[in-house]
Design an enzyme around this catalytic site. Structure first.
Site, PDB file in Angstrom:
ATOM      1  N   TYR A 115     -16.085   1.317   8.271  1.00 49.88           N
ATOM      2  CA  TYR A 115     -14.620   1.402   8.367  1.00 49.88           C
ATOM      3  C   TYR A 115     -14.224   2.070   9.688  1.00 49.88           C
ATOM      4  CZ  TYR A 115      -9.940   3.361   7.612  1.00 49.88           C
ATOM      5  OH  TYR A 115      -8.627   3.730   7.751  1.00 49.88           O
TER       6      TYR A 115
ATOM      7  N   SER B  98      -6.977   5.634  12.906  1.00 51.47           N
ATOM      8  CA  SER B  98      -7.377   6.640  11.918  1.00 51.47           C
ATOM      9  C   SER B  98      -8.224   7.750  12.518  1.00 51.47           C
ATOM     10  CB  SER B  98      -8.195   5.936  10.821  1.00 51.47           C
ATOM     11  OG  SER B  98      -8.870   6.886  10.037  1.00 51.47           O
TER      12      SER B  98
ATOM     13  N   GLY C  18       0.820  -1.213   0.000  1.00 56.00           N
ATOM     14  CA  GLY C  18       0.000   0.000   0.000  1.00 56.00           C
ATOM     15  C   GLY C  18       0.851   1.260   0.000  1.00 56.00           C
TER      16      GLY C  18
ATOM     17  N   GLU D 234     -10.669   8.832  11.120  1.00 57.76           N
ATOM     18  CA  GLU D 234     -12.071   8.471  10.842  1.00 57.76           C
ATOM     19  C   GLU D 234     -12.790   8.063  12.121  1.00 57.76           C
ATOM     20  OE1 GLU D 234     -13.551   9.347   7.346  1.00 57.76           O
ATOM     21  OE2 GLU D 234     -14.586   7.666   8.293  1.00 57.76           O
TER      22      GLU D 234
ATOM     23  N   ALA E 118      -5.220  -3.255   5.800  1.00 57.43           N
ATOM     24  CA  ALA E 118      -6.634  -3.034   6.123  1.00 57.43           C
ATOM     25  C   ALA E 118      -7.410  -2.858   4.825  1.00 57.43           C
ATOM     26  CB  ALA E 118      -6.807  -1.767   6.967  1.00 57.43           C
TER      27      ALA E 118
ATOM     28  N   SER F 287      -9.128  -0.159   3.406  1.00 59.42           N
ATOM     29  CA  SER F 287      -8.921   1.217   3.868  1.00 59.42           C
ATOM     30  C   SER F 287      -9.800   2.252   3.156  1.00 59.42           C
ATOM     31  CB  SER F 287      -7.447   1.598   3.683  1.00 59.42           C
ATOM     32  OG  SER F 287      -7.172   1.828   2.318  1.00 59.42           O
TER      33      SER F 287
ATOM     34  N   PRO G 150     -23.451   7.669   2.689  1.00 62.78           N
ATOM     35  CA  PRO G 150     -24.641   7.519   3.541  1.00 62.78           C
ATOM     36  C   PRO G 150     -24.527   8.331   4.833  1.00 62.78           C
ATOM     37  CG  PRO G 150     -23.861   5.367   2.795  1.00 62.78           C
ATOM     38  CD  PRO G 150     -22.843   6.367   2.343  1.00 62.78           C
TER      39      PRO G 150
END
Ligand code: NAP
Ligand code: G4F
Length: 341
Positions: A148, A124, A12, A126, A81, A83, A278
């Site tokens: 995620y 993360s 990655g 996130e 992951a 991701s 969403p």
């Protein structure tokens, strides 16, 4: 003997930069790759003679234990992951298996093989999702907004838990968005810079995007992998936010990228409602004071420099693709039609 490090997710974006960084520090670098019918070494092709790759999978506990037992690394960097946030709504269970339970499988291997191995978990921003405060610190509560993000919260807390339960040197780096010319083309920065290059060179006309108002704290991946390593060199394990502290909107990103090639973004960008999520993470901005004070980490690349670096790299790459196509067409001219022969 040079120290050995194992990187999961070495194919990655971050895996490639981290492998380069550890090699420059004299490490023996091992990478875990999952089996594929065709090799996917685009980002690490230039390193294959200097690193050792091993097949194992985040879904397969035994393969991970065997790998860790065979290598006996000093450090493990768990970067693998699923991701991409939108995919996590389409594949929520698989995302949970890779991104959440995969962390426990890695930690179980550390616990069983050698609890002295130092472990880095790729957490993360996130996880902050619908942010409770700004800027976000190590103490800001999590409110993830995607499968995620939820999976990363699990990965974060299981890392903390193995540190507290088994005294493992396990660190969680809460990294804000970081980008580079090696970023996957589905993420917004690279989608924009690749399209800007294609539009400038005349092989694309429009760029379709989702939410232009979303704000992110964007940094350079090469800077962020350095922070991962620094965390594992401390006397005691801990968790750190890694961020620039400055946020920009997707609109700012688009404006800057098009301006760099003297184009007006409004002539080329269209909003496609299908690309809205969403549940959106509207804004993220990190406070990396702890990383600066304890690790001595500071970012070296600004947002404007990052965007220019990515646009320039894509211009170069797309131009090469066009030249290759022209050369191939010259060597293989189309067969004459029956009327011409
Ligand atoms: P990336 O480019 O998407 O790389 C993900 C890596 O995980 C790839 O090497 C992929 O291998 C590997 N992988 C996926 N599923 C696997 C499995 N089942 N078994 C083994 N390997 C598997 O991600 P990145 O941007 O480098 O990010 C690295 C990590 O940091 C990820 O955990 C990501 O969630 C996290 N993170 C990233 C950011 C960011 O802004 N970049 C910010 C915070 C956290 P293949 O090549 O085979 O697909
Ligand atoms: O580039 P993105 O897809 O990154 P996102 O969702 O912030 O996730 C990345 O950063 C996380 C760290 O916070 C990592 F954990 C994660 O693995 C990944 O690396 O989207 C950024 C923003 C979003 O708000 C999205 O709605 O850009 C907005 N956006 C607008 N149009 C778009 C698009 N995103 C994508 N991918 N594609 C668009 O067309």
């Amino acid at each position: 003997m040079p120290p050995a490090a194992l990187i999961t997710g070495i194919t990655g974006q971050d895996g490639a930069y981290l492998a380069e960084f550890l090699l420059s520090r004299g490490y023996e670098v091992h990478g875990m790759v999952r089996r594929a019918s065709t090799e996917n070494f685009e980002r690490i092709g230039h390193l294959t003679s200097e690193i050792t790759l091993h097949q194992a999978d985040l879904l397969d506990q035994l393969s991970i234990i065997t790998l860790v037992r065979d290598i006996r690394p000093r450090e493990i960097y768990n970067l693998a992951a699923q991701s991409f946030v939108p995919t996590s709504w389409l594949q929520p269970l698989l995302t949970g298996e890779f991104t959440a339970l995969g962390v426990t499988r890695m930690l179980e291997a550390v616990r069983l093989v050698d609890p002295k191995i130092r472990f880095y978990q790729a957490s993360s921003s996130e996880m902050f999702g619908d942010v409770r405060e700004e800027p976000q610190t190590e103490k800001t509560p999590f409110w993830p907004r995607s499968p995620y993000g939820v999976a990363k919260v699990y990965g974060h807390w299981i890392t903390v838990n193995y540190r507290e339960s088994y005294d493992i040197f396990a660190c969680s780096g809460i990294l804000f968005n970081h980008e580079s010319p090696r970023r996957g083309k589905e993420f917004v920065t690279r989608k924009v810079t690749d399209s800007v290059a294609r539009i400038k060179l005349g092989v694309q006309d429009k760029l379709y995007l989702g939410n232009l108002e979303a704000m992110r704290d964007w940094g350079f991946s090469g800077d962020y992998v350095r922070a991962m390593w620094m965390m594992l060199q401390q006397d005691r394990p801990d968790d750190y936010v890694v961020a620039t502290g400055i946020k920009h909107s997707v609109r700012d990103l688009v404006e800057l990228a098009f301006r760099h090639v003297d184009l007006d973004w409004q002539d080329h960008v269209e909003v496609d409602p299908k690309l809205f999520r969403p549940a959106e993470v509207n804004t993220l901005r990190g406070d990396a004071n702890k990383a600066r004070e304890v690790l001595g980490w500071v970012p070296s690349v600004s947002f404007a420099e990052l965007v220019q670096m990515m646009v320039d790299a894509d211009l170069d790459r797309v131009q090469h693709e066009i030249d290759d196509q022209k050369r191939a067409a010259a060597f293989n001219p189309p067969a004459p039609s029956p009327s011409e022969s």
